[in-house]
Design a protein around this motif. Structure first.
Motif, short mmCIF file in Angstrom:
data_model
loop_
_atom_site.label_atom_id
_atom_site.label_comp_id
_atom_site.label_asym_id
_atom_site.label_seq_id
_atom_site.Cartn_x
_atom_site.Cartn_y
_atom_site.Cartn_z
N PRO A 177 -2.68 -10.27 -16.32
CA PRO A 177 -2.20 -11.15 -15.06
C PRO A 177 -3.76 -11.72 -14.55
N ILE A 178 -3.67 -12.76 -13.69
CA ILE A 178 -4.86 -13.38 -13.34
C ILE A 178 -4.59 -13.10 -11.61
N ALA A 179 -3.62 -12.70 -11.18
CA ALA A 179 -3.37 -12.39 -9.91
C ALA A 179 -2.49 -11.23 -9.56
N ALA A 180 -2.77 -10.26 -8.69
CA ALA A 180 -1.99 -8.84 -8.26
C ALA A 180 -1.96 -8.63 -6.86
N PHE A 181 -0.72 -8.18 -6.50
CA PHE A 181 -0.31 -7.90 -5.14
C PHE A 181 0.24 -6.73 -4.94
N GLY A 182 -0.25 -5.76 -4.12
CA GLY A 182 0.28 -4.27 -3.80
C GLY A 182 0.26 -4.21 -2.44
N ASN A 183 0.57 -2.95 -2.25
CA ASN A 183 0.30 -2.50 -1.02
C ASN A 183 -0.03 -0.94 -0.75
N SER A 184 -0.24 -0.15 -1.99
CA SER A 184 -0.64 1.25 -1.68
C SER A 184 -1.42 1.72 -3.12
N ASP A 185 -1.82 2.76 -3.04
CA ASP A 185 -2.55 3.58 -4.07
C ASP A 185 -1.86 3.48 -5.46
N PRO A 214 -11.24 -16.23 -13.28
CA PRO A 214 -11.13 -15.96 -12.05
C PRO A 214 -9.96 -15.17 -11.68
N ARG A 215 -10.10 -14.05 -10.84
CA ARG A 215 -9.13 -13.13 -10.66
C ARG A 215 -8.77 -12.90 -9.40
N PHE A 216 -7.66 -12.62 -8.79
CA PHE A 216 -7.26 -12.35 -7.32
C PHE A 216 -6.66 -11.14 -7.14
N ALA A 217 -6.84 -10.34 -6.32
CA ALA A 217 -6.16 -9.11 -5.78
C ALA A 217 -5.74 -9.00 -4.53
N LEU A 218 -4.72 -8.61 -3.96
CA LEU A 218 -4.47 -8.57 -2.47
C LEU A 218 -3.73 -7.33 -1.98
N TYR A 219 -4.15 -6.73 -1.04
CA TYR A 219 -3.21 -5.62 -0.56
C TYR A 219 -2.76 -5.94 0.83
N VAL A 220 -1.41 -5.77 0.88
CA VAL A 220 -0.71 -5.90 2.11
C VAL A 220 -1.03 -4.46 2.73
N HIS A 221 -1.56 -4.58 4.19
CA HIS A 221 -1.86 -3.50 4.93
C HIS A 221 -0.83 -3.36 6.06
N HIS A 222 -0.03 -2.17 6.00
CA HIS A 222 0.76 -2.29 7.08
C HIS A 222 0.47 -1.84 8.42
N THR A 223 0.01 -2.84 9.44
CA THR A 223 -0.51 -2.48 10.56
C THR A 223 0.41 -2.82 11.69
N ASP A 224 1.54 -3.04 11.34
CA ASP A 224 2.27 -3.85 12.67
C ASP A 224 3.48 -2.48 13.07
N GLY A 225 3.42 -1.69 13.90
CA GLY A 225 4.34 -0.70 14.27
C GLY A 225 5.59 -1.07 15.04
N GLU A 226 5.05 -2.43 15.69
CA GLU A 226 6.34 -2.89 16.43
C GLU A 226 7.21 -3.79 15.68
N GLU A 244 7.55 -3.74 12.36
CA GLU A 244 7.83 -3.35 11.13
C GLU A 244 7.30 -1.86 11.22
N TRP A 245 6.54 -1.28 10.51
CA TRP A 245 6.09 0.02 10.34
C TRP A 245 4.45 -0.08 10.23
N ALA A 246 3.84 0.80 10.87
CA ALA A 246 2.07 1.01 10.64
C ALA A 246 2.16 2.48 9.99
N TYR A 247 1.49 2.25 9.19
CA TYR A 247 1.11 3.44 8.19
C TYR A 247 0.00 3.08 7.01
N ASP A 248 -0.90 4.16 6.63
CA ASP A 248 -1.69 3.97 5.55
C ASP A 248 -2.33 5.15 4.83
N ARG A 249 -3.32 5.67 5.29
CA ARG A 249 -3.93 6.73 4.58
C ARG A 249 -3.22 7.96 4.50
#
Lengths: 332, 332
Positions: free
Chosen positions: A253-261, A276-288, A290-295
């Protein structure tokens, strides 16, 4: 007659030109607030689609891969497929009187989900096999379609398909409008996602990659069926994601979208290519909203991935700041 | 200016209408002699593409699957991939002095292919693993590309890609022109076919399904690679073909093309669907222009399949009678 036809064509052309002019000024991903994340997506798409540029990528090579849980739809308080499995165990209980005295089923049927899952991976595997195997692929497809059309999320009360992220739907549409082929590459079950992925995400079954159990071809009264066996075939998570991508797509792929390890190796594999390549992480920062969680989260943990994204300059979406809305509007 | 544009558009339209008129009178599969086989292909395509008809199938559901060996290219005196494996063993021999005293390698290196293969499936598996595993997916792709560009068939002296069947290439093109998605579903190795399938058949890597060995994701000096392990992952033959189709495509094809009993379950699975379905067997009847074999052949045996085709009214191609030419013209 000929004059009429020519007038009609001229009118058609005028409309097309108008559309093209609109496209240049209309925001392709309007649910995203202006900022680095949004700009990085638009810049990448413009770059790889600009003919004559050294960054140009042919349409055939425009492959974009998306994790599902936590990237395209929510995943709290637990993966939605696990909620499906729990509902399924309850529905099947009358056929399995022995479950009353057998863990993890006994706890589950008493309503003690936490106790049921205390057995860890082994308990989850038992629940998954009991709820996912033992039928044909056609039967399972019907079961999933029925559940997804009716089951409601315990906290939001929404249908699960109404918990998909509007900003990500816009990215999917934007990429496809630019001749990308969009794929799901999920740790979730391939046959759990396919019955609704086309309708919800516009992603056809042949572009869904996921974990699977084994199936077996049989003739039943002369009718061919595929029977779903209680045996793991493939786990499409972590280091399994590049394996699954290679097996199904056969090009990088030339682009990848994820949210976790669990998406880290997919992002590494994608960005290691030469164009050219593209990578994106969705970071769950909105506890109101949605939900806030990460490490420290047991579901959708994002720890090593956050560090690597910072080190490599990957896009990290701050859901609270970057997204105007979270969920797609409820469809009636 | 506007008048010029309109004139140009009118001219363009005239050309388009001319093309359409041509298309209706031009033979879409000209290397086929008139007869039942040819007519059955054309009738099926017309039927499923006719809007408003009860047999109409939407483009998304127009999936056609093709066996490769013996269906799209020749397979005698043995599968071409096995000839690749033998060449590969010879090339690797200097790195493996122990092969001099170890079967099946010892016989093979002395030129006794028959003795080498006398060990049956086990011997073939050893040769396949020695020749196909132990490298990365990128390295293997280069090896295949180099071999396919240079190796010549022992009898015809042609490049292997010049032994593809011209009439079948026309069917592939004809189906795609009618919005079919064409897939290869082969017992051969998925990673052996993908490096050249797009150029030779117009079938992109993501539409190639085949047998595979396991791969493993690794970081080598920080660079992600997929290492090919000497372990079978999946055998895409016989009852494995519907399993592979379900795993990769996730919906049932409406047309299937094969040439051996190894394709029988694929044809059964395809034709068991409810909308109009098409199944075709290529019968190798031309001992002069190609090879003649069926019920007693160890390679490409067609025995049960012939009986079932007769019973179910599937199309059976008589290569000698139905095909004007066998191989595609040699490309220079």
């Amino acid at each position: 007659m000929k004059q009429t036809l020519i007038t009609a064509v001229a009118l058609g052309l005028a409309l097309i030109f108008n559309d093209l002019a609109m496209a240049q000024t209309t925001d392709p991903i309007p649910s995203w607030n202006d900022g680095k994340a949004k700009q990085s997506i638009i810049d990448f798409v413009k770059k790889v689609t600009k003919k004559g540029s050294s960054d140009y990528v042919t349409p055939a090579e425009r492959i974009a891969v998306f994790d599902n849980d936590g990237t395209l739809w929510a995943e709290q308080p637990m993966y939605f497929q696990l909620l499906f499995a729990l509902d399924r165990v309850k529905a099947l209980a009358p056929e399995h009187p022995e479950w009353k005295d057998k863990e993890p089923f006994a706890s589950l049927l008493k309503g003690d989900v936490k106790d049921a899952l205390a057995g860890g991976e082994h308990a989850i595997l038992e629940i998954l096999m009991a709820s996912h195997a033992g039928n044909t692929t056609e039967e399972f497809e019907k079961i999933v379609k029925n559940w997804i059309a009716t089951a409601k999320h315990p906290k939001t009360g929404r249908l699960y398909t109404d918990m998909v992220y509007q900003p990500m739907l816009e990215v999917l549409t934007y990429l496809r409008a630019n001749d990308f082929k969009t794929y799901i590459v999920s740790g979730g079950g391939i046959e759990f996602m396919r019955p609704w992925s086309e309708q919800v995400y516009g992603i056809p079954p042949e572009q869904v990659i996921g974990s699977s159990i084994k199936t077996k071809f049989e003739l039943r009264d002369g009718i061919p069926v595929l029977v779903r066996l209680p045996e793991i075939n493939f786990i499409d998570d972590g280091a399994g994601k590049p394996v699954g991508i290679n097996q199904h797509i056969g090009r990088r792929p030339i682009a990848a979208f994820g949210n976790s390890d669990g998406d880290l190796q997919m992002l590494q594999w994608t960005t290691a290519g030469q164009v050219p390549r593209f990578a994106l992480y969705v970071h769950h920062t909105d506890g109101e909203r949605e939900w806030a969680y990460d490490r420290d989260s047991s579901i959708g943990r994002l720890d090593k991935g956050l560090d690597e994204a910072a080190a490599k300059g990957w896009t990290v979406v701050d859901m609270k700041r970057d997204w105007k809305v979270i969920y797609a509007p409820v469809k009636r």
